[in-house]
Design a protein around this motif. Structure first.
Motif, PDB file in Angstrom:
ATOM      1  N   GLU A  63       0.819  -1.200   0.000  1.00 48.47           N
ATOM      2  CA  GLU A  63       0.000   0.000   0.000  1.00 48.47           C
ATOM      3  C   GLU A  63       0.861   1.262   0.000  1.00 48.47           C
ATOM      4  OE1 GLU A  63      -2.580  -0.305   3.287  1.00 48.47           O
ATOM      5  OE2 GLU A  63      -3.865  -1.879   2.404  1.00 48.47           O
ATOM      6  N   ALA A  64       1.985   1.242   0.752  1.00 47.71           N
ATOM      7  CA  ALA A  64       2.888   2.396   0.743  1.00 47.71           C
ATOM      8  C   ALA A  64       3.473   2.628  -0.653  1.00 47.71           C
ATOM      9  CB  ALA A  64       4.002   2.193   1.762  1.00 47.71           C
ATOM     10  N   ALA A  65       3.892   1.522  -1.303  1.00 53.88           N
ATOM     11  CA  ALA A  65       4.439   1.671  -2.662  1.00 53.88           C
ATOM     12  C   ALA A  65       3.366   2.166  -3.621  1.00 53.88           C
ATOM     13  CB  ALA A  65       4.994   0.323  -3.129  1.00 53.88           C
ATOM     14  N   TYR A  66       2.142   1.620  -3.476  1.00 54.43           N
ATOM     15  CA  TYR A  66       1.044   2.086  -4.334  1.00 54.43           C
ATOM     16  C   TYR A  66       0.742   3.562  -4.091  1.00 54.43           C
ATOM     17  CZ  TYR A  66       0.148  -2.812  -5.437  1.00 54.43           C
ATOM     18  OH  TYR A  66       0.256  -4.107  -5.870  1.00 54.43           O
ATOM     19  N   GLY A  67       0.807   3.982  -2.817  1.00 53.51           N
ATOM     20  CA  GLY A  67       0.572   5.391  -2.516  1.00 53.51           C
ATOM     21  C   GLY A  67       1.619   6.295  -3.145  1.00 53.51           C
ATOM     22  N   THR A  68       2.895   5.854  -3.073  1.00 50.94           N
ATOM     23  CA  THR A  68       3.969   6.643  -3.701  1.00 50.94           C
ATOM     24  C   THR A  68       3.767   6.739  -5.207  1.00 50.94           C
ATOM     25  OG1 THR A  68       5.477   5.850  -1.988  1.00 50.94           O
ATOM     26  CG2 THR A  68       6.460   6.867  -3.928  1.00 50.94           C
ATOM     27  N   TYR A  69       3.446   5.600  -5.829  1.00 48.66           N
ATOM     28  CA  TYR A  69       3.175   5.618  -7.273  1.00 48.66           C
ATOM     29  C   TYR A  69       1.984   6.517  -7.606  1.00 48.66           C
ATOM     30  CZ  TYR A  69       6.433   1.757  -8.076  1.00 48.66           C
ATOM     31  OH  TYR A  69       7.546   0.969  -8.175  1.00 48.66           O
ATOM     32  N   GLN A  70       0.955   6.472  -6.773  1.00 49.70           N
ATOM     33  CA  GLN A  70      -0.234   7.271  -7.034  1.00 49.70           C
ATOM     34  C   GLN A  70       0.086   8.761  -6.939  1.00 49.70           C
ATOM     35  OE1 GLN A  70      -3.005   5.833  -7.994  1.00 49.70           O
ATOM     36  NE2 GLN A  70      -4.061   7.770  -8.304  1.00 49.70           N
ATOM     37  N   GLU A  71       0.875   9.139  -5.933  1.00 53.65           N
ATOM     38  CA  GLU A  71       1.264  10.551  -5.827  1.00 53.65           C
ATOM     39  C   GLU A  71       2.068  10.992  -7.036  1.00 53.65           C
ATOM     40  OE1 GLU A  71       3.363  10.902  -2.193  1.00 53.65           O
ATOM     41  OE2 GLU A  71       1.571  10.662  -0.915  1.00 53.65           O
ATOM     42  N   GLN A  72       2.992  10.155  -7.491  1.00 53.24           N
ATOM     43  CA  GLN A  72       3.779  10.510  -8.673  1.00 53.24           C
ATOM     44  C   GLN A  72       2.891  10.648  -9.906  1.00 53.24           C
ATOM     45  OE1 GLN A  72       6.784   7.549  -9.068  1.00 53.24           O
ATOM     46  NE2 GLN A  72       7.793   8.052  -7.134  1.00 53.24           N
ATOM     47  N   TYR A  73       1.988   9.699 -10.070  1.00 55.10           N
ATOM     48  CA  TYR A  73       1.092   9.769 -11.230  1.00 55.10           C
ATOM     49  C   TYR A  73       0.170  10.988 -11.165  1.00 55.10           C
ATOM     50  CZ  TYR A  73       2.588   4.965 -12.092  1.00 55.10           C
ATOM     51  OH  TYR A  73       3.321   3.833 -12.333  1.00 55.10           O
ATOM     52  N   ASP A  74      -0.317  11.314  -9.956  1.00 52.58           N
ATOM     53  CA  ASP A  74      -1.147  12.510  -9.812  1.00 52.58           C
ATOM     54  C   ASP A  74      -0.362  13.771 -10.154  1.00 52.58           C
ATOM     55  OD1 ASP A  74      -3.205  10.899  -9.033  1.00 52.58           O
ATOM     56  OD2 ASP A  74      -2.893  11.207  -6.887  1.00 52.58           O
ATOM     57  N   LEU A  75       0.904  13.849  -9.700  1.00 58.29           N
ATOM     58  CA  LEU A  75       1.742  15.008 -10.010  1.00 58.29           C
ATOM     59  C   LEU A  75       1.975  15.133 -11.514  1.00 58.29           C
ATOM     60  CD1 LEU A  75       3.518  17.340  -8.998  1.00 58.29           C
ATOM     61  CD2 LEU A  75       5.406  15.717  -8.763  1.00 58.29           C
TER      62      LEU A  75
END
Length: 379
Positions: A63-75
């Motif tokens: 979930e932490a890795a998915y959250g990091t990926y999600q933040e990058q994709y949102d940016l």
């Protein structure tokens, strides 16, 4: 109907064998006195707790890795949306400026056809021979006459020059716009490449961080597993020592029959403590067996005597039946002899009667004259 030898499915056979092995392992764990615990299986519960903790840690890392990926994709998505909005705004601004500068109403070719002030700018009537309101019927303009040819040619040349200049300007404007669009596309591709490179760097850093976290988690798990194994070995050694002590000091290895007696039901025994029957119990069982044997022997003698009696009765009944049959045959023979004699006597009497009728009564035969007289008398 027909039995066909089909080869079993390998997957099904493997699944059945796996279930059989699991059941054997479960039975060995349940029926093992050394490791069996009344109530719950602590070892299985501890393993389930450890598996759940490991699964939760893995889920949290994912979930932490998915959250990091999600933040990058949102940016990246926000940057792309801003870039698209800015590009759309610049393009709309340039289109508006082009319309305001190059597409004015007065610069259009057909402006003189629908100009609202065209009538106000016309010349008055009868200004010259080339006046448009003056047609052939006015006798002021004749076919073939061209008094303003030079002016018309000059106006045509000016109009041609204006059109040519305007076409050149439009071509230059198109080239400038294409050049600007190419430059914008180059800038956009450069920005996209830079963003892709930044995303690749971020992804690599996230992957390294995830690998580091996974390695740390694996190390921690390996250390925890080693500690669990050490604790398990220590507990097993303590259990073995305790079992040895219990075997030495308890009544399990002795021949005490009181150990196998059930604490709740005295008439029952504990199978895992029972060492066999006592001599008194064996003697009582043998005594009961001897009594049963005598009873069975007496019963056998009584059955044998009853069978002999039944056989004697059956023999007597058979002899009586044979005598009755002999008497019946004798009676039948006597009856047949009497019937024969009676039939002979009856035949003699019938023969004598017939001889009497033939010799005495039926000697005079009637003639035709007798019959004729009998018929006439009757009339």
């Amino acid at each position: 109907m027909y039995q066909v030898d089909l080869s079993p499915d390998p997957k099904e056979a493997a699944a059945i064998e796996a279930r059989r092995n699991q059941e054997k392992e479960r039975q060995s764990r349940f029926f093992n006195v050394r490791t069996r615990v009344m109530g719950v299986d602590v070892k299985a519960l501890n393993s389930q707790v450890e598996e759940r903790k490991l699964r939760e840690a893995t889920d949290q890392s994912k979930e932490a890795a998915y959250g990091t990926y999600q933040e990058q994709y949102d940016l990246v998505a926000q940057m792309l949306e801003k870039e698209q909005a800015e590009r759309t705004r610049r393009l709309a601004k340039k289109v508006q400026e082009f319309r305001e500068q190059k597409q004015q109403l007065k610069n259009r070719r057909e402006f003189d056809l629908w100009d609202p002030g065209r009538l106000w700018m016309e010349f008055p009537a009868h200004l010259s021979h080339s006046d448009p309101p003056c047609g052939p019927a006015s006798l002021q303009y004749f076919a073939g006459e061209d008094l303003e040819r030079a002016t018309c040619l000059k106006m045509q040349q000016e109009q041609f020059s204006y059109s040519l200049e305007r076409q050149l300007q439009e071509q230059q404007q198109v080239k400038a716009e294409e050049k600007c669009a190419d430059m914008l596309n180059d800038q956009l591709r450069l920005a996209v490449d830079m963003q892709a490179a930044q995303l690749a760097k971020l992804e690599e850093s996230c992957r390294m961080a995830m690998m580091s976290a996974m390695a740390n988690a694996n190390k921690a798990q390996a250390a925890e597993l080693a500690e669990q194994q050490r604790c398990e070995q220590q507990r097993e050694q303590e259990a073995n020592l305790m079992e040895i002590q219990n075997q030495i000091t308890s009544d399990l290895l002795t021949e005490n029959p009181q150990v196998a007696q059930h604490p709740v039901a005295p008439h029952r025994v504990l199978p895992y403590y029972w060492r066999g029957m006592t001599p008194e119990q064996r003697a009582a069982i043998r005594k009961v067996q001897e009594v049963q044997r005598h009873e069975k022997e007496a019963q056998r003698q009584a059955d044998k005597a009853l069978d002999a009696e039944w056989e004697g009765q059956a023999l007597h009944l058979a002899q009586a039946a044979m005598e009755l049959e002999e008497q019946e045959r004798e009676l039948c023979a006597e009856f047949r002899r009497g019937l024969g004699s009676f039939n002979q006597q009856l035949a003699k009497e019938q023969k004598a009667q017939q001889n009497y009728l033939n010799s005495i009564i039926y000697t005079n035969q009637p003639t035709a004259q007798y019959h004729l007289q009998f018929n006439t008398g009757s009339r």
